[in-house]
Design an enzyme around this catalytic site. Sequence first.
Site, PDB file in Angstrom:
ATOM      1  N   HIS A 261      30.705  30.727   4.116  1.00 34.50           N
ATOM      2  CA  HIS A 261      30.490  31.034   5.341  1.00 34.50           C
ATOM      3  C   HIS A 261      31.731  30.275   6.069  1.00 34.50           C
ATOM      4  CE1 HIS A 261      28.899  31.432   9.547  1.00 34.50           C
ATOM      5  NE2 HIS A 261      27.866  32.314   8.700  1.00 34.50           N
ATOM      6  N   ASP A 315      22.879  36.249   4.220  1.00 34.19           N
ATOM      7  CA  ASP A 315      22.833  37.789   3.613  1.00 34.19           C
ATOM      8  C   ASP A 315      22.287  37.849   2.234  1.00 34.19           C
ATOM      9  OD1 ASP A 315      23.818  39.023   6.106  1.00 34.19           O
ATOM     10  OD2 ASP A 315      25.550  38.247   5.559  1.00 34.19           O
TER      11      ASP A 315
HETATM   12  C1  LIG Z   1      32.060  34.302   4.784  1.00 37.09           C
HETATM   13  C2  LIG Z   1      33.579  34.113   4.245  1.00 37.09           C
HETATM   14  C3  LIG Z   1      34.613  35.299   4.816  1.00 37.09           C
HETATM   15  C4  LIG Z   1      34.128  32.767   4.832  1.00 37.09           C
HETATM   16  O1  LIG Z   1      35.344  32.788   4.544  1.00 37.09           O
HETATM   17  P1  LIG Z   1      36.283  31.695   4.913  1.00 37.09           P
HETATM   18  O2  LIG Z   1      35.645  30.456   5.598  1.00 37.09           O
HETATM   19  O3  LIG Z   1      37.459  31.950   5.674  1.00 37.09           O
HETATM   20  O4  LIG Z   1      36.729  30.898   3.298  1.00 37.09           O
HETATM   21  P2  LIG Z   1      38.031  31.301   2.385  1.00 37.09           P
HETATM   22  O5  LIG Z   1      37.840  32.745   2.524  1.00 37.09           O
HETATM   23  O6  LIG Z   1      39.163  30.711   3.163  1.00 37.09           O
HETATM   24  O7  LIG Z   1      37.455  30.657   1.288  1.00 37.09           O
HETATM   25  C5  LIG Z   1      37.645  29.099   0.841  1.00 37.09           C
HETATM   26  C6  LIG Z   1      37.667  28.843  -0.420  1.00 37.09           C
HETATM   27  O8  LIG Z   1      36.529  29.327  -1.088  1.00 37.09           O
HETATM   28  C7  LIG Z   1      36.500  30.329  -1.905  1.00 37.09           C
HETATM   29  N1  LIG Z   1      35.407  31.323  -1.623  1.00 37.09           N
HETATM   30  C8  LIG Z   1      34.631  31.489  -0.319  1.00 37.09           C
HETATM   31  N2  LIG Z   1      33.733  32.259  -0.382  1.00 37.09           N
HETATM   32  C9  LIG Z   1      33.562  32.652  -1.928  1.00 37.09           C
HETATM   33  C10 LIG Z   1      32.885  33.474  -2.466  1.00 37.09           C
HETATM   34  N3  LIG Z   1      31.744  34.146  -1.661  1.00 37.09           N
HETATM   35  N4  LIG Z   1      32.794  33.638  -3.632  1.00 37.09           N
HETATM   36  C11 LIG Z   1      33.781  32.890  -4.347  1.00 37.09           C
HETATM   37  N5  LIG Z   1      34.632  32.098  -3.683  1.00 37.09           N
HETATM   38  C12 LIG Z   1      34.581  32.014  -2.459  1.00 37.09           C
HETATM   39  C13 LIG Z   1      37.950  31.097  -1.694  1.00 37.09           C
HETATM   40  O9  LIG Z   1      38.034  31.934  -2.824  1.00 37.09           O
HETATM   41  C14 LIG Z   1      38.735  29.948  -1.126  1.00 37.09           C
HETATM   42  O10 LIG Z   1      39.217  29.209  -2.294  1.00 37.09           O
HETATM   43  P3  LIG Z   1      40.719  28.713  -2.532  1.00 37.09           P
HETATM   44  O11 LIG Z   1      40.344  27.572  -1.614  1.00 37.09           O
HETATM   45  O12 LIG Z   1      40.547  28.330  -3.917  1.00 37.09           O
HETATM   46  O13 LIG Z   1      41.481  29.793  -2.320  1.00 37.09           O
HETATM   47  C15 LIG Z   1      33.765  34.150   2.736  1.00 37.09           C
HETATM   48  O14 LIG Z   1      33.038  33.072   2.041  1.00 37.09           O
HETATM   49  C16 LIG Z   1      33.360  35.677   2.065  1.00 37.09           C
HETATM   50  O15 LIG Z   1      33.870  36.336   2.144  1.00 37.09           O
HETATM   51  N6  LIG Z   1      32.031  35.444   1.536  1.00 37.09           N
HETATM   52  C17 LIG Z   1      31.478  36.748   0.886  1.00 37.09           C
HETATM   53  C18 LIG Z   1      31.089  37.740   1.860  1.00 37.09           C
HETATM   54  C19 LIG Z   1      29.673  37.199   2.631  1.00 37.09           C
HETATM   55  O16 LIG Z   1      28.779  37.025   2.031  1.00 37.09           O
HETATM   56  N7  LIG Z   1      29.817  37.327   4.163  1.00 37.09           N
HETATM   57  C20 LIG Z   1      28.632  36.971   4.806  1.00 37.09           C
HETATM   58  C21 LIG Z   1      28.898  35.673   5.560  1.00 37.09           C
HETATM   59  S1  LIG Z   1      27.321  35.288   6.735  1.00 37.09           S
END
Ligand SMILES: CC(C)(COP(=O)(O)OP(=O)(O)OC[C@H]1O[C@@H](n2cnc3c(N)ncnc32)[C@H](O)[C@@H]1OP(=O)(O)O)[C@@H](O)C(=O)NCCC(=O)NCCS
Length: 378
Positions: A261, A315
């Site tokens: 998140h 979710d």
């Molecule tokens: C929600 C989300 C966009 C938040 O992203 P964010 O805060 O921008 O975090 P980042 O995408 O920068 O990720 C940070 C690190 O965690 C990892 N990570 C984050 N979410 C992950 C996931 N669901 N699965 C695997 N790895 C994940 C990233 O690969 C990244 O790793 P790194 O530092 O080695 O590159 C992301 O966690 C995601 O896409 N989740 C899946 C979709 C989802 O469930 N969305 C609903 C949100 S309520």
Amino acid sequence: MNVCEYKPGLEGIPAARSRISYVDGQQGLLEYRGIRIEELAAQSSFLETAYLLIWGQLPSKAELENFETEVRYHRRIKYRIRDMMKCFPESGHPMDALQASAAALGLFYSRRALDNPEYIREAVVRILAKIPTMVAAFQLMRQGNDPVQPRDDLDYSSNFLYMLTEREPDPFAAQVFDVCLTLHAEHTMNASTFSAMVTASTLTDPYAVMASAVGTLAGPLHGGANEEVIGMLDEIGSVDNVRPFVEDAIANKRKIMGFGHRVYKVKDPRATILQELAEQLFQKNGSDHYYSIAVELEKVVEEKLGYKGIYANVDFYSGLVYRYLGIPTDLFTPIFAIARVAGWLAHWKEQLTVNRIFRPTQEYVGEHGHSYVPIEKR
Ligand SMILES: CC(C)(COP(=O)(O)OP(=O)(O)OC[C@H]1O[C@@H](n2cnc3c(N)ncnc32)[C@H](O)[C@@H]1OP(=O)(O)O)[C@@H](O)C(=O)NCCC(=O)NCCS
């Protein structure tokens, strides 16, 4: 921070001062009007929570009864709206159907008396009452069936499940569904709420505000993650395949849906609540294959990614619950909208009290001084 600095996506830039909700992602805290989400999920109902969000305080017993009664008696939709929806293609996405129908409400009720508290109240009641009816109506009509009329003897969530399935809903399932709505009702400033506020700031009618927010929520970067959870569980297929799936996803930098998140770096408090309820639901009515995969998946993801602050989000479990209730996957986001309407209405109302039309600026990075070239010379 220099407020004039360009920030893609306005990240970190306050777009409003709000009293509606608060999130602390480090502590896993979510409050609506200062009340913790755990307390509301355990003791309140979706409609009471909507009242709290929109009017800023918990209703008295009489106020709540009046509000519930008003919503109950505004659930029906005009036959012209139903007829319009019958013309929608059955292959269309239910979010598009909802956006069009929400906008259509404005054809019938728009008066834009935004300084009249009665007008505001009527709009709030109508929108909360009719949005679920429109979601359920489209679901039945796209299957070639007539929509069923709402039932006045059923509460908000039971009635929605009844309109969707044409069956008497199980009371515990309806209660879990109601908690799902409460948990999704509001979440501070996000794309759809901002969209609602920008539209509201032009002083257009509230139905246009809702339609604009629904359109924004429809995008896969916002409302769609719980749909993708089910696709991912399908892909995993079995409990034994969970560990290889997670290891492969991590090795290939593939996101695991329903985890992580932007704000929460500990477990999303809403996921904790929903997990408990989902467990009770599955224990009561018999576990299902997906749930076993999900439990194993959460365990393995925590083990492998917990150190990065990646935990199950709301979710992950809402998708499981909706699927278990027999709700088609492409209705998950419209159901999110049914809940979030409460938050959008609260922000609409708050925006009106301090309104200034949104008019950000831009940094022009294009060119200057070109001459018009006649078409035959290009
Ligand atoms: C929600 C989300 C966009 C938040 O992203 P964010 O805060 O921008 O975090 P980042 O995408 O920068 O990720 C940070 C690190 O965690 C990892 N990570 C984050 N979410 C992950 C996931 N669901 N699965 C695997 N790895 C994940 C990233 O690969 C990244 O790793 P790194 O530092 O080695 O590159 C992301 O966690 C995601 O896409 N989740 C899946 C979709 C989802 O469930 N969305 C609903 C949100 S309520």
